[in-house]
Design a protein around this motif. Sequence first.
Motif, PDB file in Angstrom:
ATOM      1  N   ARG A 121      42.680  29.768  43.093  1.00  0.00           N
ATOM      2  CA  ARG A 121      41.562  30.638  42.227  1.00  0.00           C
ATOM      3  C   ARG A 121      42.205  31.258  40.985  1.00  0.00           C
ATOM      4  O   ARG A 121      43.264  31.496  40.899  1.00  0.00           O
ATOM      5  N   TRP A 123      42.112  34.127  37.586  1.00  0.00           N
ATOM      6  CA  TRP A 123      41.478  35.307  37.213  1.00  0.00           C
ATOM      7  C   TRP A 123      42.033  35.342  35.765  1.00  0.00           C
ATOM      8  O   TRP A 123      43.138  35.036  35.282  1.00  0.00           O
ATOM      9  N   PHE A 136      41.327  43.546  35.022  1.00  0.00           N
ATOM     10  CA  PHE A 136      41.318  42.695  36.040  1.00  0.00           C
ATOM     11  C   PHE A 136      39.757  42.944  36.675  1.00  0.00           C
ATOM     12  O   PHE A 136      39.131  43.994  36.443  1.00  0.00           O
ATOM     13  N   SER A 141      33.148  39.954  43.521  1.00  0.00           N
ATOM     14  CA  SER A 141      32.395  41.284  43.342  1.00  0.00           C
ATOM     15  C   SER A 141      32.506  41.951  41.937  1.00  0.00           C
ATOM     16  O   SER A 141      33.157  40.997  41.287  1.00  0.00           O
ATOM     17  N   VAL A 145      38.661  46.990  36.767  1.00  0.00           N
ATOM     18  CA  VAL A 145      39.470  47.966  36.418  1.00  0.00           C
ATOM     19  C   VAL A 145      40.769  47.654  35.268  1.00  0.00           C
ATOM     20  O   VAL A 145      40.863  46.653  35.304  1.00  0.00           O
TER      21      VAL A 145
ATOM     22  N   VAL B 269      47.713  44.484  50.843  1.00  0.00           N
ATOM     23  CA  VAL B 269      46.370  43.641  50.398  1.00  0.00           C
ATOM     24  C   VAL B 269      45.175  44.179  51.347  1.00  0.00           C
ATOM     25  O   VAL B 269      44.061  44.428  50.760  1.00  0.00           O
ATOM     26  N   LEU B 276      38.712  49.318  48.376  1.00  0.00           N
ATOM     27  CA  LEU B 276      37.867  48.975  47.211  1.00  0.00           C
ATOM     28  C   LEU B 276      36.566  47.966  47.340  1.00  0.00           C
ATOM     29  O   LEU B 276      35.983  47.435  46.414  1.00  0.00           O
ATOM     30  N   GLY B 277      36.377  47.473  48.545  1.00  0.00           N
ATOM     31  CA  GLY B 277      35.367  46.579  48.953  1.00  0.00           C
ATOM     32  C   GLY B 277      35.665  45.380  48.411  1.00  0.00           C
ATOM     33  O   GLY B 277      34.854  44.467  48.025  1.00  0.00           O
ATOM     34  N   LEU B 278      36.935  44.942  48.091  1.00  0.00           N
ATOM     35  CA  LEU B 278      37.260  43.651  47.574  1.00  0.00           C
ATOM     36  C   LEU B 278      37.415  42.446  48.611  1.00  0.00           C
ATOM     37  O   LEU B 278      37.793  42.684  49.800  1.00  0.00           O
ATOM     38  N   GLU B 279      37.047  41.411  48.146  1.00  0.00           N
ATOM     39  CA  GLU B 279      37.340  40.000  48.942  1.00  0.00           C
ATOM     40  C   GLU B 279      38.872  40.230  49.026  1.00  0.00           C
ATOM     41  O   GLU B 279      39.587  40.482  48.133  1.00  0.00           O
ATOM     42  N   GLU B 280      39.322  39.262  50.024  1.00  0.00           N
ATOM     43  CA  GLU B 280      40.775  39.457  50.320  1.00  0.00           C
ATOM     44  C   GLU B 280      41.631  38.778  49.058  1.00  0.00           C
ATOM     45  O   GLU B 280      42.819  39.308  48.574  1.00  0.00           O
ATOM     46  N   LEU B 281      41.333  37.585  48.725  1.00  0.00           N
ATOM     47  CA  LEU B 281      41.983  37.134  47.727  1.00  0.00           C
ATOM     48  C   LEU B 281      42.012  37.954  46.268  1.00  0.00           C
ATOM     49  O   LEU B 281      43.112  37.993  45.631  1.00  0.00           O
ATOM     50  N   ASP B 282      40.903  38.651  46.058  1.00  0.00           N
ATOM     51  CA  ASP B 282      40.818  39.418  44.877  1.00  0.00           C
ATOM     52  C   ASP B 282      41.671  40.662  45.004  1.00  0.00           C
ATOM     53  O   ASP B 282      42.493  41.155  44.039  1.00  0.00           O
ATOM     54  N   TYR B 284      44.556  40.541  46.838  1.00  0.00           N
ATOM     55  CA  TYR B 284      45.901  39.846  46.899  1.00  0.00           C
ATOM     56  C   TYR B 284      46.190  39.850  45.159  1.00  0.00           C
ATOM     57  O   TYR B 284      47.334  40.138  44.783  1.00  0.00           O
ATOM     58  N   GLN B 285      45.239  39.558  44.476  1.00  0.00           N
ATOM     59  CA  GLN B 285      45.645  39.340  42.974  1.00  0.00           C
ATOM     60  C   GLN B 285      45.946  40.775  42.429  1.00  0.00           C
ATOM     61  O   GLN B 285      46.954  40.896  41.542  1.00  0.00           O
ATOM     62  N   LEU B 286      45.001  41.733  42.571  1.00  0.00           N
ATOM     63  CA  LEU B 286      44.967  43.162  42.095  1.00  0.00           C
ATOM     64  C   LEU B 286      46.358  43.741  42.808  1.00  0.00           C
ATOM     65  O   LEU B 286      47.240  44.428  41.849  1.00  0.00           O
ATOM     66  N   VAL B 287      46.809  43.547  43.933  1.00  0.00           N
ATOM     67  CA  VAL B 287      48.067  44.029  44.365  1.00  0.00           C
ATOM     68  C   VAL B 287      49.372  43.326  43.761  1.00  0.00           C
ATOM     69  O   VAL B 287      50.198  43.887  43.478  1.00  0.00           O
ATOM     70  N   SER B 312      45.727  55.148  40.671  1.00  0.00           N
ATOM     71  CA  SER B 312      44.888  55.025  39.528  1.00  0.00           C
ATOM     72  C   SER B 312      44.224  53.833  39.517  1.00  0.00           C
ATOM     73  O   SER B 312      43.173  53.653  39.100  1.00  0.00           O
ATOM     74  N   VAL B 313      44.677  52.782  40.144  1.00  0.00           N
ATOM     75  CA  VAL B 313      43.846  51.496  40.515  1.00  0.00           C
ATOM     76  C   VAL B 313      42.699  51.769  41.676  1.00  0.00           C
ATOM     77  O   VAL B 313      41.768  50.972  41.222  1.00  0.00           O
TER      78      VAL B 313
END
Lengths: 338, 338, 338, 338
Positions: A121, A123, A136, A141, A145, B269, B276-282, B284-287, B312-313
């Motif tokens: 995937r 981003w 990001f 969804s 942020v 993750v 945040l109600g995120l899908e798992e890979l999203d 993973y990316q944010l972390v 803050s995230v």
Amino acid sequence: MSPEVYSLKPTPDQYAYAFGGREPLLTVEPGSIIDLATEDCFAGNVRSVDDLPSQVCTFPFLNPVTGPIAVRGAEPGDTIAVHFVEIVPARDWAVSTTFPHFGALTTTHATAMLHPALEERVWLYELDVAAGTCRFQARKSDFSVELPLDPMHGTVGVAPAANEVIMSITPAAHGGNMDTPEMRAGSTAYFGVNVEGGMLSIGDGHVRQGEGEVCGTAVEAAMRTTVVIDLVKGQAPPSPRLENDEFVMTTGSARPLEDAFRMSQHDLVGWTAQLLGLEELDAYQLVSQTGLAPAGNVVDTNYTMVGKLPKSVLGASQAYDGLHARLRDLGAEYLTRR
Amino acid sequence: MSPEVYSLKPTPDQYAYAFGGREPLLTVEPGSIIDLATEDCFAGNVRSVDDLPSQVCTFPFLNPVTGPIAVRGAEPGDTIAVHFVEIVPARDWAVSTTFPHFGALTTTHATAMLHPALEERVWLYELDVAAGTCRFQARKSDFSVELPLDPMHGTVGVAPAANEVIMSITPAAHGGNMDTPEMRAGSTAYFGVNVEGGMLSIGDGHVRQGEGEVCGTAVEAAMRTTVVIDLVKGQAPPSPRLENDEFVMTTGSARPLEDAFRMSQHDLVGWTAQLLGLEELDAYQLVSQTGLAPAGNVVDTNYTMVGKLPKSVLGASQAYDGLHARLRDLGAEYLTRR
Amino acid sequence: MSPEVYSLKPTPDQYAYAFGGREPLLTVEPGSIIDLATEDCFAGNVRSVDDLPSQVCTFPFLNPVTGPIAVRGAEPGDTIAVHFVEIVPARDWAVSTTFPHFGALTTTHATAMLHPALEERVWLYELDVAAGTCRFQARKSDFSVELPLDPMHGTVGVAPAANEVIMSITPAAHGGNMDTPEMRAGSTAYFGVNVEGGMLSIGDGHVRQGEGEVCGTAVEAAMRTTVVIDLVKGQAPPSPRLENDEFVMTTGSARPLEDAFRMSQHDLVGWTAQLLGLEELDAYQLVSQTGLAPAGNVVDTNYTMVGKLPKSVLGASQAYDGLHARLRDLGAEYLTRR
Amino acid sequence: MSPEVYSLKPTPDQYAYAFGGREPLLTVEPGSIIDLATEDCFAGNVRSVDDLPSQVCTFPFLNPVTGPIAVRGAEPGDTIAVHFVEIVPARDWAVSTTFPHFGALTTTHATAMLHPALEERVWLYELDVAAGTCRFQARKSDFSVELPLDPMHGTVGVAPAANEVIMSITPAAHGGNMDTPEMRAGSTAYFGVNVEGGMLSIGDGHVRQGEGEVCGTAVEAAMRTTVVIDLVKGQAPPSPRLENDEFVMTTGSARPLEDAFRMSQHDLVGWTAQLLGLEELDAYQLVSQTGLAPAGNVVDTNYTMVGKLPKSVLGASQAYDGLHARLRDLGAEYLTRR
């Protein structure tokens, strides 16, 4: 006397994909300033969320580096110092991806399992360089942020020992793809020289990166970067070292991760002993109580750990005779003058 | 309504040396405040530079913990929250040592080598609690330096699953000897409950500790500590979590160190995805782009890594419905009132 | 029609010390027989118990290999098969040593510790090739014992992918210094081709070696070796494979050691599935109950594990269409004819 | 004088699921023979391919062991010797499975990844004890193959040190779930005693097992087993040792796998030095050239490696004064007499 200023913007076919085995693109005097262009780790081929790296990139043309730069007078056993004056994203976007069989929470070539690869995937991050932020945007969804920019280079190193030629994706004693956020503007990195000229290369810009780089890629971007390069005779460290205004830092790149930790801490103990005139176990004790130990990456072909000692512990003692401060001031002066 | 306040100061023979297998020393209601006394990891037996731990300590009477404390209503699958209100050294000295076959840069029982053990040596630190400092004094030279106090507990945990009884020196899913400096005043720790009452124990105070605890021991001290304890029904994390005003944090305790990293990041993750109600890979990316990954210890029977995500995230999203802030405020109020 | 027979005896300056980056010393047709001379891993410089390798050897001129040998028609993605017909010690002595910071039970560059290096010591073994024995003589006592000769090559491989040049001391996907005793006469090894011609090199003869090679070196000897080389179009394995009359075998070279295990077992599962037409989990089960898993080395820059499946499990199914048996017969015929 | 003969067949509620923390089921004199019944690792609950262990088994009631057996006179520091006279499957079937998050080629609790678990699947093996075979039947194809029976016990150990209570699934210094096929009839195992009576337990029979036990379970079966138990005063090994007519063997159970290797080889070097009166580096050298190093398991909470030295190297020197041969003869005599 002002330092020499060079510019190095490779054409697409001038990028290198390895450390070692190449003629220099540029040769500089110690004490020079260089304005560099670097491409992102995908060689600029991932430009939208539909550009899957496994489709638009071609192995082994991954992680291009700019260089090598030969430093005149650098001989095996010497130390090349690279101060990062400025690291500025070259475009108004950056990109990150998962990549099949790459990352810390997935089966890989080495941590081989029977699972199919995780989904690939992409981003895309919009950058606002003036505001100092990147955005990001979740793919599944509406969540988004703003994150602060914290530009750095994942890959910096010199030609390896023993005439090896090592893919730019691998971190080891020569540096390479250490992927530590400490390699930011304001830091000076030190590399042991293995071949005549040292042969420094720089690439893999990140507009920001978490410690560990857990999914395998940071927020990847082409960069316009300014460095000051200098030469210290002798004193080659066993693995790259870093320094900023607050910390002296060591690195270890190896597997398993505890060996990367051991290497970085072993060098931090030795360096502390030398800087403070301490007996070795006394230095071991002092580092144990004052050091920091963040992960660089836990995803590359070798993992990287960083050891950090606050300069407050060092008192008046200065690494490399205060070279970091001199290079920092040289860089600052150049920015005001430019 | 004010919380119940308890005091727990064990007599020497009341200390525990393991998690699991013991009747509670104290039973409290959720929402209670407890003033605790803890002994240092040497059970107070190392009091001068001539007290070598291998001579004055007796295996397995190492790393005493205060507890267990049963929390009324805690059942398997629940979560015990422990907020550290205050951690104050009980004496005007603290101590650190090397110990034969213990530490990251020495042969150990597991990393078994043919070298003789490193020298066993003791360092005594004078504390100035008012000034907030402790003094490192080298043993083989005149060097000394004042270091800031940053009191914390190396060992905090609950009774393990499967009726195991685990030495207090081992960190694992139940907590235990994680040795992370994040376990300081101002932090809230969360533990999954495995047995009726949870059975929380606390010990191993450090007046400060570097990340990785590379020589094997921190600046060890008996402590006077105040905690607020609460209970969350369900929601047991796979490994202990922490939270302070700036970060949510996860831990992983395992070997090799990359598995400790994986565990901590895997939970970070998952927790981020949930918050945040995120899908798992999203997630993973944010972390990957925002997380920090410092070492806890790389010396104990299991190694510990910490994963940290800046709040803050998270925006307005709050872990455990804002429990950390409520416990922090309860604790602050208690301190002003006391 | 008889196979072509070549002879390859390098002059001292013709030895290579890396895989990759070299022009071929010899180019052969698939199906050829080659009589090779190889030097020992010390380049023949350790000739008595007083020749300490750190004094008589010069980094990086360690572990010389004979080659590269180009195989006509070999293209990336193909498989080179090497059958070892005969491996005969070239002298009436062989040698083993400890080496500072090398071995499994000592501090090393990667497993960095504060211990001084273990003592460097040399053991000279007298060989009785007719009797098939070598004599271990203790250095610090009168003890001696005759051990059976079991000659093998520690280092066999091809040019790596991605244009890398890798020291001959490192085992990885291209083969290299795997140091498994399975590489003996009677075995066929299979290597995936990365560059035109494949570029096979062979060295590091051992008159015998324990599994794991725990002290870092085997009983090292120059060899006179005969191999049959053949080419399979396509079918490149992810890491080198081996085969003898009793077993099909896979290898994994990585750190930590469990990753080397995972790689070897992953390929053994996949290969078994292919040979028997099994679904993957069925092959996983069958390998779990019938496989063997000895260590190759646990001392090199990467560790090597071997996975072995008895051919009795495979029934009539034959790897690479029975190539091993054909090469074995070709070699046997050559020996009788020679 | 004939040895005392005991029988120990636990009722379902008498099985233990941990080492440590239990009163003995049986107390015997040194030199006694015991006929034991053991249940399989699923507590007998997996009886058809439709009995998925995650559904029919209840954590932590996995891997039941028969015991503990107290040996009269055994004190901390002593050594309990267990000779396996006979291990016979109790039923005409055995069973193996994958299990979610368990095994070497799957994400686990420690090697935590974002993949969903591999499929859970059961394989039922028909046994023909008279013919000495069991039949592997693929689940997704018609393939089947007869495999030789090679019965063994995966789990054998004593009560741990430091009053720990450790799940029977974990191998460590006390023994436990080492899962090495070397624990077969004809072998003698040696365990260091940590508590009065030693408290030996035995379970986890396998009708056969590959090295590494890669999918996580062997061909699991209830067993009827006969052992001779004896006591050696003092001489406690650091980890369990084994001996058969051909080899002396050591074990190491730890993570990462190289630490398990190091532990097993470290003890093999020390034991060899003691048996042959060799200086330590001389023993290191001899083990390096003659030892074998197979994996036990690479799937449990700790991994296990085995070190093996051929007795041919030891000449007339005998471990534990020839105890293995005496116990073997006692057992053989009992079988003829029974």
